[in-house]
Design a protein around this motif. Structure first.
Motif, PDB file in Angstrom:
ATOM      1  N   ASP A 119       0.173   9.097   9.289  1.00 28.83           N
ATOM      2  CA  ASP A 119       1.350   8.360   9.758  1.00 28.83           C
ATOM      3  C   ASP A 119       2.171   7.732   8.639  1.00 28.83           C
ATOM      4  O   ASP A 119       3.333   7.378   8.850  1.00 28.83           O
ATOM      5  CB  ASP A 119       0.929   7.272  10.742  1.00 28.83           C
ATOM      6  CG  ASP A 119       0.321   7.859  12.011  1.00 28.83           C
ATOM      7  OD1 ASP A 119       0.713   8.984  12.392  1.00 28.83           O
ATOM      8  OD2 ASP A 119      -0.554   7.199  12.600  1.00 28.83           O
ATOM      9  N   ASN A 120       1.578   7.551   7.478  1.00 26.80           N
ATOM     10  CA  ASN A 120       2.267   6.953   6.325  1.00 26.80           C
ATOM     11  C   ASN A 120       2.018   7.797   5.076  1.00 26.80           C
ATOM     12  O   ASN A 120       1.289   7.398   4.175  1.00 26.80           O
ATOM     13  CB  ASN A 120       1.761   5.518   6.102  1.00 26.80           C
ATOM     14  CG  ASN A 120       2.164   4.597   7.225  1.00 26.80           C
ATOM     15  OD1 ASN A 120       3.343   4.401   7.472  1.00 26.80           O
ATOM     16  ND2 ASN A 120       1.177   4.060   7.914  1.00 26.80           N
ATOM     17  N   HIS A 135      -2.366  14.884  -5.474  1.00 25.55           N
ATOM     18  CA  HIS A 135      -1.652  14.189  -4.400  1.00 25.55           C
ATOM     19  C   HIS A 135      -2.364  12.931  -3.922  1.00 25.55           C
ATOM     20  O   HIS A 135      -2.220  12.515  -2.775  1.00 25.55           O
ATOM     21  CB  HIS A 135      -1.395  15.155  -3.234  1.00 25.55           C
ATOM     22  CG  HIS A 135      -0.527  16.298  -3.611  1.00 25.55           C
ATOM     23  ND1 HIS A 135      -1.024  17.576  -3.724  1.00 25.55           N
ATOM     24  CD2 HIS A 135       0.780  16.357  -3.945  1.00 25.55           C
ATOM     25  CE1 HIS A 135      -0.035  18.381  -4.104  1.00 25.55           C
ATOM     26  NE2 HIS A 135       1.073  17.668  -4.235  1.00 25.55           N
ATOM     27  N   ASP A 136      -3.174  12.354  -4.795  1.00 23.56           N
ATOM     28  CA  ASP A 136      -3.685  11.006  -4.624  1.00 23.56           C
ATOM     29  C   ASP A 136      -4.707  10.802  -3.509  1.00 23.56           C
ATOM     30  O   ASP A 136      -5.477  11.685  -3.191  1.00 23.56           O
ATOM     31  CB  ASP A 136      -2.520  10.023  -4.525  1.00 23.56           C
ATOM     32  CG  ASP A 136      -1.601  10.118  -5.745  1.00 23.56           C
ATOM     33  OD1 ASP A 136      -2.133  10.145  -6.868  1.00 23.56           O
ATOM     34  OD2 ASP A 136      -0.373  10.177  -5.577  1.00 23.56           O
ATOM     35  N   PHE A 137      -4.719   9.598  -2.949  1.00 16.70           N
ATOM     36  CA  PHE A 137      -5.792   9.078  -2.111  1.00 16.70           C
ATOM     37  C   PHE A 137      -5.376   9.010  -0.649  1.00 16.70           C
ATOM     38  O   PHE A 137      -4.412   8.312  -0.300  1.00 16.70           O
ATOM     39  CB  PHE A 137      -6.124   7.662  -2.638  1.00 16.70           C
ATOM     40  CG  PHE A 137      -7.323   7.031  -2.047  1.00 16.70           C
ATOM     41  CD1 PHE A 137      -8.592   7.399  -2.463  1.00 16.70           C
ATOM     42  CD2 PHE A 137      -7.196   6.039  -1.093  1.00 16.70           C
ATOM     43  CE1 PHE A 137      -9.728   6.783  -1.936  1.00 16.70           C
ATOM     44  CE2 PHE A 137      -8.322   5.420  -0.563  1.00 16.70           C
ATOM     45  CZ  PHE A 137      -9.578   5.810  -0.977  1.00 16.70           C
ATOM     46  N   TRP A 138      -6.108   9.726   0.231  1.00 16.76           N
ATOM     47  CA  TRP A 138      -5.770   9.830   1.651  1.00 16.76           C
ATOM     48  C   TRP A 138      -6.844   9.180   2.506  1.00 16.76           C
ATOM     49  O   TRP A 138      -8.028   9.269   2.196  1.00 16.76           O
ATOM     50  CB  TRP A 138      -5.605  11.294   2.027  1.00 16.76           C
ATOM     51  CG  TRP A 138      -4.379  11.865   1.391  1.00 16.76           C
ATOM     52  CD1 TRP A 138      -4.244  12.273   0.083  1.00 16.76           C
ATOM     53  CD2 TRP A 138      -3.130  12.054   1.998  1.00 16.76           C
ATOM     54  NE1 TRP A 138      -2.955  12.698  -0.140  1.00 16.76           N
ATOM     55  CE2 TRP A 138      -2.256  12.588   1.030  1.00 16.76           C
ATOM     56  CE3 TRP A 138      -2.644  11.846   3.286  1.00 16.76           C
ATOM     57  CZ2 TRP A 138      -0.932  12.890   1.292  1.00 16.76           C
ATOM     58  CZ3 TRP A 138      -1.328  12.155   3.557  1.00 16.76           C
ATOM     59  CH2 TRP A 138      -0.484  12.678   2.569  1.00 16.76           C
ATOM     60  N   TYR A 154       0.808  -1.218   0.000  1.00 17.17           N
ATOM     61  CA  TYR A 154       0.000   0.000   0.000  1.00 17.17           C
ATOM     62  C   TYR A 154       0.844   1.273   0.000  1.00 17.17           C
ATOM     63  O   TYR A 154       0.308   2.359  -0.020  1.00 17.17           O
ATOM     64  CB  TYR A 154      -0.966  -0.005   1.189  1.00 17.17           C
ATOM     65  CG  TYR A 154      -2.050  -1.032   1.000  1.00 17.17           C
ATOM     66  CD1 TYR A 154      -3.078  -0.815   0.101  1.00 17.17           C
ATOM     67  CD2 TYR A 154      -2.016  -2.233   1.692  1.00 17.17           C
ATOM     68  CE1 TYR A 154      -4.052  -1.760  -0.106  1.00 17.17           C
ATOM     69  CE2 TYR A 154      -2.994  -3.187   1.498  1.00 17.17           C
ATOM     70  CZ  TYR A 154      -4.013  -2.937   0.599  1.00 17.17           C
ATOM     71  OH  TYR A 154      -4.974  -3.876   0.390  1.00 17.17           O
ATOM     72  N   THR A 155       2.163   1.130   0.066  1.00 16.10           N
ATOM     73  CA  THR A 155       3.035   2.284   0.036  1.00 16.10           C
ATOM     74  C   THR A 155       2.829   3.048  -1.267  1.00 16.10           C
ATOM     75  O   THR A 155       2.823   2.470  -2.348  1.00 16.10           O
ATOM     76  CB  THR A 155       4.509   1.844   0.170  1.00 16.10           C
ATOM     77  OG1 THR A 155       4.648   1.147   1.405  1.00 16.10           O
ATOM     78  CG2 THR A 155       5.446   3.028   0.121  1.00 16.10           C
ATOM     79  N   ASN A 156       2.620   4.338  -1.136  1.00 18.87           N
ATOM     80  CA  ASN A 156       2.403   5.241  -2.274  1.00 18.87           C
ATOM     81  C   ASN A 156       1.151   4.912  -3.090  1.00 18.87           C
ATOM     82  O   ASN A 156       1.050   5.281  -4.251  1.00 18.87           O
ATOM     83  CB  ASN A 156       3.640   5.318  -3.164  1.00 18.87           C
ATOM     84  CG  ASN A 156       4.773   6.041  -2.461  1.00 18.87           C
ATOM     85  OD1 ASN A 156       4.537   6.974  -1.701  1.00 18.87           O
ATOM     86  ND2 ASN A 156       5.985   5.613  -2.690  1.00 18.87           N
TER      87      ASN A 156
END
Length: 135
Positions: free
Chosen positions: A42-43, A126-129, A34-36
């Motif tokens: 926290d990630n 900046h994608d999905f948070w 799930y990185t990036n």
């Protein structure tokens, strides 16, 4: 730019449900897959510099959940969508935004709901948070 915006608008709900349905087990173990892809306070992955303006801020009053993303909105850079999903993958609701909107949304949890839920915020740059809460 318009193609990317249209793509994000039409796929954000489906992506939210699919991504979140497997997040509780996998993300708890901080699985590198799930990185990036899914970002959290926290990630933040490659977006460490934009945590405060992209992580959904969640408040709960009774059964009402309010999601706010403290992000400026412009034609070139804005929050596209919020979603709210229960721990079991149940889709509670979503709201799609335009650059002229304020990135705020409100949802009602099911009567008597106790447990985890996930709020998401999708940015066109900046994608999905993801933010996790427990009631």
């Amino acid at each position: 730019m318009h193609d990317r915006r249209d793509f994000l608008k039409t796929t954000a709900a489906a992506a939210s449900v699919l991504a979140i349905s497997s997040v509780p087990r996998a993300f708890a173990a901080t699985t590198p897959m799930y990185t990036n892809i899914i970002f959290t306070k926290d990630n933040p992955g490659m977006w460490a510099g934009v945590v405060a303006s992209h992580t959904p801020q969640v408040t709960v009053t009774g059964s009402k959940v309010t999601v706010v993303t403290k992000h400026s909105m412009s034609e070139k850079h804005y929050i596209v969508r919020h979603t709210l999903v229960l721990e079991d993958g149940t889709f509670v609701g979503g709201k799609t935004f335009t650059p002229n909107d304020k990135p705020e949304s409100t949802y009602d949890l099911p009567a008597g709901y106790k447990g985890k839920f996930y709020a998401t915020s999708a940015c066109n740059m900046h994608d999905f948070w993801l933010a996790e809460m427990t009631v």
